[in-house]
Write an enzyme that holds these catalytic residues in place. Structure first.
Site, PDB file in Angstrom:
ATOM      1  CB  THR A  66      -1.185  -0.096   1.236  1.00 33.22           C
ATOM      2  OG1 THR A  66      -1.949   1.397   0.607  1.00 33.22           O
ATOM      3  CG2 THR A  66      -0.498   0.152   2.982  1.00 33.22           C
ATOM      4  CE  LYS A  70      -2.321   0.128  -3.884  1.00 34.09           C
ATOM      5  NZ  LYS A  70      -3.095   0.455  -4.384  1.00 34.09           N
ATOM      6  CG  ASP A 107      -6.480  -2.004  -6.111  1.00 30.26           C
ATOM      7  OD1 ASP A 107      -6.680  -2.786  -6.349  1.00 30.26           O
ATOM      8  OD2 ASP A 107      -4.936  -0.840  -6.376  1.00 30.26           O
TER       9      ASP A 107
HETATM   10  P1  NAP Z   1      -4.931   9.814  -5.608  1.00 34.35           P
HETATM   11  O1  NAP Z   1      -3.955   9.058  -6.108  1.00 34.35           O
HETATM   12  O2  NAP Z   1      -4.099  10.968  -3.902  1.00 34.35           O
HETATM   13  O3  NAP Z   1      -5.678  10.694  -6.289  1.00 34.35           O
HETATM   14  C1  NAP Z   1      -6.891  11.588  -5.267  1.00 34.35           C
HETATM   15  C2  NAP Z   1      -7.880  12.016  -6.414  1.00 34.35           C
HETATM   16  O4  NAP Z   1      -9.018  12.887  -5.864  1.00 34.35           O
HETATM   17  C3  NAP Z   1      -7.667  12.554  -7.742  1.00 34.35           C
HETATM   18  O5  NAP Z   1      -7.850  12.895  -8.962  1.00 34.35           O
HETATM   19  C4  NAP Z   1      -7.645  14.494  -7.113  1.00 34.35           C
HETATM   20  O6  NAP Z   1      -7.909  15.419  -7.781  1.00 34.35           O
HETATM   21  C5  NAP Z   1      -9.029  14.119  -6.586  1.00 34.35           C
HETATM   22  N1  NAP Z   1      -9.331  14.847  -5.607  1.00 34.35           N
HETATM   23  C6  NAP Z   1      -8.853  14.810  -4.034  1.00 34.35           C
HETATM   24  N2  NAP Z   1      -9.556  16.254  -3.562  1.00 34.35           N
HETATM   25  C7  NAP Z   1     -10.048  16.725  -3.675  1.00 34.35           C
HETATM   26  C8  NAP Z   1     -11.145  17.510  -4.273  1.00 34.35           C
HETATM   27  N3  NAP Z   1     -11.150  18.750  -3.007  1.00 34.35           N
HETATM   28  N4  NAP Z   1     -11.261  17.706  -4.933  1.00 34.35           N
HETATM   29  C9  NAP Z   1     -11.709  17.505  -6.483  1.00 34.35           C
HETATM   30  N5  NAP Z   1     -10.894  16.471  -6.495  1.00 34.35           N
HETATM   31  C10 NAP Z   1      -9.998  15.978  -5.683  1.00 34.35           C
HETATM   32  O7  NAP Z   1      -6.184   8.466  -4.311  1.00 34.35           O
HETATM   33  P2  NAP Z   1      -6.167   6.911  -5.257  1.00 34.35           P
HETATM   34  O8  NAP Z   1      -5.138   6.080  -4.933  1.00 34.35           O
HETATM   35  O9  NAP Z   1      -6.784   7.122  -6.584  1.00 34.35           O
HETATM   36  O10 NAP Z   1      -7.611   6.509  -4.287  1.00 34.35           O
HETATM   37  C11 NAP Z   1      -8.868   7.103  -4.385  1.00 34.35           C
HETATM   38  C12 NAP Z   1      -9.971   6.856  -3.530  1.00 34.35           C
HETATM   39  O11 NAP Z   1      -9.887   5.249  -3.459  1.00 34.35           O
HETATM   40  C13 NAP Z   1      -8.904   7.508  -2.082  1.00 34.35           C
HETATM   41  O12 NAP Z   1     -10.401   7.748  -1.393  1.00 34.35           O
HETATM   42  C14 NAP Z   1      -8.815   5.731  -1.912  1.00 34.35           C
HETATM   43  O13 NAP Z   1      -9.038   5.304  -0.412  1.00 34.35           O
HETATM   44  C15 NAP Z   1      -9.893   5.053  -2.726  1.00 34.35           C
HETATM   45  N6  NAP Z   1      -9.926   3.852  -3.037  1.00 34.35           N
HETATM   46  C16 NAP Z   1     -10.818   2.848  -2.252  1.00 34.35           C
HETATM   47  C17 NAP Z   1     -10.029   1.777  -3.172  1.00 34.35           C
HETATM   48  C18 NAP Z   1     -11.201  -0.312  -3.147  1.00 34.35           C
HETATM   49  O14 NAP Z   1     -10.789  -0.727  -3.039  1.00 34.35           O
HETATM   50  N7  NAP Z   1     -12.219   0.379  -2.481  1.00 34.35           N
HETATM   51  C19 NAP Z   1      -9.173   1.101  -4.034  1.00 34.35           C
HETATM   52  C20 NAP Z   1      -8.188   1.708  -4.136  1.00 34.35           C
HETATM   53  C21 NAP Z   1      -8.746   3.625  -3.956  1.00 34.35           C
HETATM   54  P3  NAP Z   1      -6.802  15.875  -8.282  1.00 34.35           P
HETATM   55  O15 NAP Z   1      -5.264  15.158  -9.525  1.00 34.35           O
HETATM   56  O16 NAP Z   1      -6.814  17.298  -8.796  1.00 34.35           O
HETATM   57  O17 NAP Z   1      -5.559  16.109  -6.875  1.00 34.35           O
END
Ligand code: NAP
Length: 276
Positions: A66, A70, A107
């Site tokens: 994690t 990654k 994923d």
């Molecule tokens: P990440 O790489 O940090 O990406 C975060 C994303 O959220 C980016 O697109 C970012 O946009 C956007 N964002 C954050 N704050 C924002 C705001 N205030 N306004 C607009 N956009 C915003 O994170 P990730 O790893 O992709 O994970 C994303 C989410 O998916 C998390 O909540 C994570 O827990 C969840 N997730 C769940 C699973 C599951 O198994 N269910 C698996 C993986 C991830 P910018 O590019 O503009 O910053």
């Protein structure tokens, strides 16, 4: 007489205390009466490679990976699966008997299996998908949808540059939509996905206008704390078929558990209850 070794697995990252994976794998180990342990292992950046290379010598058969390792894991692995290469990140590692480190990413698999279970009959090829977010999770979502024949992915992200970068990588079926226009491309979508962290407990809400959502559209949120996000609630009110993010977390763990402990686990209500 040799004592059979008990397989060990775990999740490596920093931090790892929040991870639900130990509870999930612990549940399956108990449910199937299998020998084995699954533990959280917080590793400092400077120790990461040495720690990974030591784990098999200590009886580990594999690990989940994690944040923030990654991508780094890709450099250490001897063998990388095609899907981990496409996604550009690793979440599952197998320490093979021949000493090789095998890196995979489940994923996208978890994302798809969750939709198949939560929205039976859903077909990626049936129509356009809208994806909010262009972070690490979006990469897995996009790669898996394209692989299954999605005709178009409308990708929208607050930071346009990140969406453009994914379009350049994944090709012409990805169309970038301005973040402020996101609400305008929903009405003929077969699938709408929130892969931003918006809506997570403690974060701001996803404020994309959702009145364009249509009855029957499949809507899924990767956020699973809370389980019922505002996004899913509004979508349900508009007659969409909603699938929460917990199932993705559970399904992505299935291939690792099977490889490490030798049994393909079921994803059922008892599994969900065990990690809630
Ligand atoms: P990440 O790489 O940090 O990406 C975060 C994303 O959220 C980016 O697109 C970012 O946009 C956007 N964002 C954050 N704050 C924002 C705001 N205030 N306004 C607009 N956009 C915003 O994170 P990730 O790893 O992709 O994970 C994303 C989410 O998916 C998390 O909540 C994570 O827990 C969840 N997730 C769940 C699973 C599951 O198994 N269910 C698996 C993986 C991830 P910018 O590019 O503009 O910053």
């Amino acid at each position: 007489m040799t004592v059979p070794s008990i397989p060990l697995a775990g999740v490596i990252g920093a931090p790892v205390a929040h991870s639900r994976s130990p509870r999930l794998h612990g549940h399956w180990l108990r449910a199937y009466g299998l020998p084995g342990h699954y533990v959280p292992l917080e590793i400092a950046a400077e120790d990461f490679e040495a720690a990974v290379r030591t784990l098999p010598k200590l009886g580990f058969v594999g690990v989940n990976v994690t944040i923030p390792y990654k991508e780094k894991m890709l450099e250490i692995a001897d063998v990388v699966s095609d899907r981990a290469t496409r996604i550009g990140a690793v979440n599952t590692v197998i320490f093979r008997a021949d000493g090789k480190i095998h890196a995979d990413n489940t994923d996208g698999y978890g994302f798809i299996e969750n939709l198949r279970q939560g929205a039976p009959g859903w077909d990626a090829a049936a129509g356009p998908a809208v994806v909010f977010g262009a972070g690490g999770a979006a990469r897995a979502v996009i790669a898996s949808l394209l692989e299954l024949g999605a005709p178009e992915i409308r990708l929208t992200n607050r930071t346009r540059l990140r969406a453009d970068a994914l379009k350049n990588e994944f090709g012409s079926r990805v169309r970038v939509v301005e973040w402020v226009q996101a609400g305008n491309v929903l009405d003929d979508a077969a699938l709408v996905v929130n892969s931003t962290s918006l809506g997570m407990a403690g974060k701001a809400e996803l404020r994309v206008p959702l009145d364009g959502l249509r009855k029957g559209t499949v809507v899924t949120d990767l956020v699973y704390t809370p389980l019922q996000t505002r996004f899913l609630r509004v979508a349900a009110e508009q007659g969409c078929t909603c699938v929460d993010g917990l199932g993705m977390l559970i399904h992505q763990a299935v291939p690792g558990f099977e490889r490490w402990f030798g049994k393909r686990p079921e994803v059922d209500e008892a599994t969900r209850a065990a990690i809630l």
